[in-house]
Design an enzyme around this catalytic site. Structure first.
Site, PDB file in Angstrom:
ATOM      1  N   ARG A 100       0.381 -14.709  -7.344  1.00 43.29           N
ATOM      2  CA  ARG A 100       0.322 -14.777  -5.878  1.00 43.29           C
ATOM      3  C   ARG A 100      -1.052 -14.401  -5.335  1.00 43.29           C
ATOM      4  NH1 ARG A 100       5.856 -11.540  -4.754  1.00 43.29           N
ATOM      5  NH2 ARG A 100       5.317 -10.689  -6.801  1.00 43.29           N
ATOM      6  N   LYS A 197       8.617 -20.339   9.229  1.00 44.94           N
ATOM      7  CA  LYS A 197       8.670 -18.878   9.135  1.00 44.94           C
ATOM      8  C   LYS A 197       7.311 -18.297   9.480  1.00 44.94           C
ATOM      9  CE  LYS A 197       7.969 -17.076   5.147  1.00 44.94           C
ATOM     10  NZ  LYS A 197       8.078 -16.787   3.710  1.00 44.94           N
ATOM     11  N   GLY A 230      13.965 -10.521   1.407  1.00 43.49           N
ATOM     12  CA  GLY A 230      14.034 -10.600   2.860  1.00 43.49           C
ATOM     13  C   GLY A 230      13.986 -12.022   3.393  1.00 43.49           C
TER      14      GLY A 230
END
Length: 317
Positions: A100, A197, A230
């Site tokens: 990431r 999002k 989440g």
């Protein structure tokens, strides 16, 4: 061609012994005897207990939690094999940690994925075999051949066995994952929806709106990594709020850090399906709405094809 010392040697670190054993069983090749242990001060010590001179060696080691320990194990195992005159060393990384950190999100920040790629190469790996990289361009971070496998064939098979395909809708939990979600939607001939999002802070996500008509549909969220959970929980709530009947998630890598398992268990998500690229914890194994698919056959087949110089990409045609 395989080395003089047998066709394939499989060496496993401590990150995912169950997956390594399943790969060995698929290939009908016992794991090479090796010691990977800690000194009192937690320094890592490796000893390969079999002759690997001239051998084609595959090191099965995900760089999952504790990431730095498992990465150092991989580097030290690779060094031990190189100094033992292995002919070729392939780092089989079902999960590539640090993936990431693939760009500079701000000034004076590292590109850690490139650093880790350099470390693996300099340790002596000749090639890398991994699964569902966070971004495809990470393959270019390595200056050695890199095969990025996809868990989608395993997931598609499972979806076809369990769902009425005409009612399905594949959903990308964010705009960045559209290509991955579209690929899976195409394989099962299902429509695609996207969740727009906005992330305010790292580890937190705020769902804004759903792009696509999900009313009356069984939705399948598709992504490469579930970490805090989440995003998935919020996405499930948003989809159900827009009239979706049920929401499932198919995610390649179950990082599931902190209270993620409890969050998923308490959520309105019908089921989270992950692979065993990261060895499931006891909490994951006992969670009622988390299921694990094995990618041992996929990795075993890719290892076998790599050893015999056959096409790996044809696995996904």
């Amino acid at each position: 061609m395989p080395g003089k010392n047998g066709a394939i040697k499989l060496v496993a670190g401590n990150s995912n012994p169950r997956l390594a054993e399943a790969i060995a069983a698929y290939l009908k090749t016992p794991l090479t005897r090796a010691v990977v242990r800690r000194f009192a001060d937690m320094e890592i010590f490796v000893e390969i207990l079999e002759n690997v001179r001239g051998a084609d060696v595959f090191v099965v080691q995900a760089t999952s939690f504790p990431t730095n320990d498992h990465l150092m194990e991989l580097l030290i195992i690779t060094d031990a094999l190189k100094r033992a005159s292995a002919r070729r060393i392939t780092a089989v990384m079902p999960y590539f940690g640090y993936a990431r950190q693939d760009r500079k999100p701000g000034p004076r920040t590292p590109i850690s994925a490139k650093l880790v790629a350099n470390l693996i190469t300099r340790a002596g790996a000749d090639r890398v075999l991994t699964v569902d990289l966070h971004a495809g361009q990470l393959q270019g971070f390595f200056d050695i051949p890199t095969d990025n496998l996809y868990a989608s064939p395993v997931m598609v098979r499972d979806i076809k066995e369990r769902f009425e395909l005409s009612k399905l809708m594949v959903v990308s939990p964010d705009v960045g994952g559209v290509v991955r979600a579209r690929g899976l939607a195409k394989r099962i001939n299902a429509p695609l929806a996207i969740i727009d999002k906005r992330r305010e802070r790292a580890g937190e996500s705020e769902v804004m709106n759903v792009i696509g008509d999900v009313e009356g549909r069984t939705c399948i969220l598709v992504d490469d990594i579930v970490d805090s959970g989440g995003t998935l929980v919020n996405a499930a709530d948003a989809l159900l709020g827009q009239g979706a009947e049920r929401v499932y998630a198919y995610i390649s890598h179950g990082v599931l850090s902190g209270g993620a398992v409890a969050r998923i268990t308490a959520s309105r998500l019908k089921e989270l399906v992950i692979t065993d690229s990261i060895q499931p914890t006891e909490a994951v194994r006992v969670a009622e709405n988390i299921r694990v698919l094995s990618i041992a056959t996929l990795l075993g087949e890719a290892i076998g094809r790599t050893a015999s110089e056959e096409s790996v990409s044809s696995l996904f045609d």
